[in-house]
Design a protein around this motif. Structure first.
Motif, PDB file in Angstrom:
ATOM      1  N   MET A 111      34.022  33.574  40.514  1.00 26.85           N
ATOM      2  CA  MET A 111      34.877  34.727  40.737  1.00 26.85           C
ATOM      3  C   MET A 111      35.319  34.765  42.196  1.00 26.85           C
ATOM      4  O   MET A 111      34.626  34.281  43.085  1.00 26.85           O
ATOM      5  N   HIS A 112      36.423  35.355  42.424  1.00 29.46           N
ATOM      6  CA  HIS A 112      36.953  35.502  43.774  1.00 29.46           C
ATOM      7  C   HIS A 112      36.029  36.394  44.598  1.00 29.46           C
ATOM      8  O   HIS A 112      35.451  37.363  44.085  1.00 29.46           O
ATOM      9  N   LYS A 113      35.866  36.074  45.860  1.00 28.00           N
ATOM     10  CA  LYS A 113      34.958  36.850  46.722  1.00 28.00           C
ATOM     11  C   LYS A 113      35.361  38.312  46.820  1.00 28.00           C
ATOM     12  O   LYS A 113      34.513  39.183  47.040  1.00 28.00           O
ATOM     13  N   HIS A 114      36.617  38.618  46.602  1.00 34.25           N
ATOM     14  CA  HIS A 114      37.069  40.011  46.689  1.00 34.25           C
ATOM     15  C   HIS A 114      36.402  40.903  45.643  1.00 34.25           C
ATOM     16  O   HIS A 114      36.205  42.099  45.881  1.00 34.25           O
ATOM     17  N   TYR A 115      36.057  40.335  44.466  1.00 35.22           N
ATOM     18  CA  TYR A 115      35.353  41.125  43.450  1.00 35.22           C
ATOM     19  C   TYR A 115      33.987  41.561  43.968  1.00 35.22           C
ATOM     20  O   TYR A 115      33.580  42.703  43.794  1.00 35.22           O
ATOM     21  N   PHE A 116      33.263  40.623  44.587  1.00 33.67           N
ATOM     22  CA  PHE A 116      31.936  40.933  45.107  1.00 33.67           C
ATOM     23  C   PHE A 116      32.023  41.895  46.290  1.00 33.67           C
ATOM     24  O   PHE A 116      31.192  42.796  46.428  1.00 33.67           O
ATOM     25  N   GLU A 117      33.037  41.705  47.133  1.00 35.86           N
ATOM     26  CA  GLU A 117      33.208  42.596  48.276  1.00 35.86           C
ATOM     27  C   GLU A 117      33.573  44.002  47.819  1.00 35.86           C
ATOM     28  O   GLU A 117      33.113  44.993  48.407  1.00 35.86           O
ATOM     29  N   ALA A 118      34.371  44.114  46.761  1.00 36.27           N
ATOM     30  CA  ALA A 118      34.716  45.438  46.218  1.00 36.27           C
ATOM     31  C   ALA A 118      33.471  46.109  45.625  1.00 36.27           C
ATOM     32  O   ALA A 118      33.254  47.310  45.813  1.00 36.27           O
ATOM     33  N   PHE A 123      38.691  27.383  48.703  1.00 35.67           N
ATOM     34  CA  PHE A 123      37.445  27.525  49.451  1.00 35.67           C
ATOM     35  C   PHE A 123      37.355  28.914  50.085  1.00 35.67           C
ATOM     36  O   PHE A 123      36.291  29.521  50.104  1.00 35.67           O
ATOM     37  N   GLY A 124      38.462  29.423  50.568  1.00 29.05           N
ATOM     38  CA  GLY A 124      38.483  30.746  51.184  1.00 29.05           C
ATOM     39  C   GLY A 124      38.194  31.868  50.204  1.00 29.05           C
ATOM     40  O   GLY A 124      37.843  32.973  50.600  1.00 29.05           O
ATOM     41  N   ALA A 125      38.325  31.600  48.901  1.00 29.19           N
ATOM     42  CA  ALA A 125      38.079  32.618  47.881  1.00 29.19           C
ATOM     43  C   ALA A 125      36.641  32.605  47.363  1.00 29.19           C
ATOM     44  O   ALA A 125      36.256  33.487  46.603  1.00 29.19           O
ATOM     45  N   THR A 126      35.835  31.643  47.791  1.00 27.60           N
ATOM     46  CA  THR A 126      34.464  31.544  47.281  1.00 27.60           C
ATOM     47  C   THR A 126      33.558  32.571  47.939  1.00 27.60           C
ATOM     48  O   THR A 126      33.802  33.015  49.059  1.00 27.60           O
ATOM     49  N   ILE A 186      31.401  25.454  40.270  1.00 28.24           N
ATOM     50  CA  ILE A 186      32.277  26.444  39.647  1.00 28.24           C
ATOM     51  C   ILE A 186      33.055  27.163  40.739  1.00 28.24           C
ATOM     52  O   ILE A 186      32.522  28.006  41.445  1.00 28.24           O
ATOM     53  N   LEU A 187      34.307  26.815  40.875  1.00 31.80           N
ATOM     54  CA  LEU A 187      35.149  27.400  41.916  1.00 31.80           C
ATOM     55  C   LEU A 187      36.084  28.443  41.316  1.00 31.80           C
ATOM     56  O   LEU A 187      36.455  28.357  40.148  1.00 31.80           O
ATOM     57  N   PRO A 188      36.474  29.432  42.112  1.00 25.69           N
ATOM     58  CA  PRO A 188      37.459  30.401  41.605  1.00 25.69           C
ATOM     59  C   PRO A 188      38.806  29.717  41.389  1.00 25.69           C
ATOM     60  O   PRO A 188      39.154  28.772  42.101  1.00 25.69           O
ATOM     61  N   VAL A 189      39.527  30.198  40.392  1.00 26.65           N
ATOM     62  CA  VAL A 189      40.849  29.641  40.099  1.00 26.65           C
ATOM     63  C   VAL A 189      41.891  30.395  40.915  1.00 26.65           C
ATOM     64  O   VAL A 189      41.998  31.618  40.818  1.00 26.65           O
ATOM     65  N   ILE A 190      42.612  29.678  41.732  1.00 27.73           N
ATOM     66  CA  ILE A 190      43.686  30.249  42.534  1.00 27.73           C
ATOM     67  C   ILE A 190      44.971  29.532  42.116  1.00 27.73           C
ATOM     68  O   ILE A 190      45.174  28.377  42.478  1.00 27.73           O
ATOM     69  N   SER A 200      32.351  32.056  51.446  1.00 22.61           N
ATOM     70  CA  SER A 200      33.240  32.382  52.560  1.00 22.61           C
ATOM     71  C   SER A 200      33.283  33.882  52.853  1.00 22.61           C
ATOM     72  O   SER A 200      34.016  34.314  53.735  1.00 22.61           O
ATOM     73  N   SER A 201      32.525  34.658  52.126  1.00 20.36           N
ATOM     74  CA  SER A 201      32.529  36.107  52.293  1.00 20.36           C
ATOM     75  C   SER A 201      31.553  36.536  53.383  1.00 20.36           C
ATOM     76  O   SER A 201      30.569  35.852  53.678  1.00 20.36           O
ATOM     77  N   TYR A 202      31.789  37.709  53.929  1.00 16.66           N
ATOM     78  CA  TYR A 202      30.847  38.303  54.887  1.00 16.66           C
ATOM     79  C   TYR A 202      29.501  38.576  54.217  1.00 16.66           C
ATOM     80  O   TYR A 202      28.472  38.708  54.877  1.00 16.66           O
ATOM     81  N   LEU A 203      29.485  38.634  52.887  1.00 18.82           N
ATOM     82  CA  LEU A 203      28.260  38.901  52.143  1.00 18.82           C
ATOM     83  C   LEU A 203      27.292  37.713  52.160  1.00 18.82           C
ATOM     84  O   LEU A 203      26.088  37.886  52.015  1.00 18.82           O
TER      85      LEU A 203
END
Length: 155
Positions: A1-8, A56-59, A43-47, A62-65
């Motif tokens: 999943m895109h890192k934005h889901y986890f950050e949200a 790679f930036g969506a994994t 398993i990489l996010p689909v962009i 790469s998140s602050y988490l």
């Protein structure tokens, strides 16, 4: 999943849990334990139309988490415990090691863009006219003979 889901999810949990515990606003996921499963190497996010950098930036890596994550690795292959024949055991052990080596970056010749990996012939399915039938027969060898568990199909 895109890192934005986890950050949200992180931001939502911090916001909601602060009413119960004001200190949770400064804690990852509001201080709650969150367990993520899977192999982030495979398993990489689909962009759509994304470049290697976009993907790679969506994994989650790469998140602050990520700095607050603790990676735990499985050390025992549970599929190997149910096998009776030594040949099957060795074959699956070799395949498991090969997959892990790919994920760890041990195999392959790297260049500036891609990594070339040679797939051993024993890991390939050799098919004739019907590649779908070859995949089904390899994955479910008892299905074609009618030796499958009928209770599974009834549910």
């Amino acid at each position: 999943m895109h890192k934005h889901y986890f950050e949200a999810l992180d931001k939502s949990m911090r916001f909601l849990l602060r009413f119960h515990n004001p200190g949770s606003a400064g804690m990852t996921f509001g201080g709650k334990t969150v367990v993520l499963g899977g192999d982030f190497r495979q398993i990489l996010p689909v962009i759509p139309k994304g470049t290697r950098q976009h993907i790679f930036g969506a994994t989650i890596n790469s998140s602050y988490l990520w700095k607050n994550c603790r990676v735990m690795k499985l050390t025992k292959n549970l599929r190997l415990q149910n096998l009776q024949e030594d040949y099957d055991l060795r074959e699956i052990e070799n395949f498991s090691k090969w997959i892990a080596d790919i994920g760890d970056g041990v195999l392959g010749e790297a260049n500036d863009v891609d990594c070339d990996i040679t797939i051993p012939s024993q890991n390939l399915l050799h098919c004739g006219d019907d590649p779908i039938a070859t995949i089904v027969d390899s994955t479910f060898p008892l299905f074609r003979n009618g030796n499958y568990d009928h209770t599974i199909l009834q549910h």
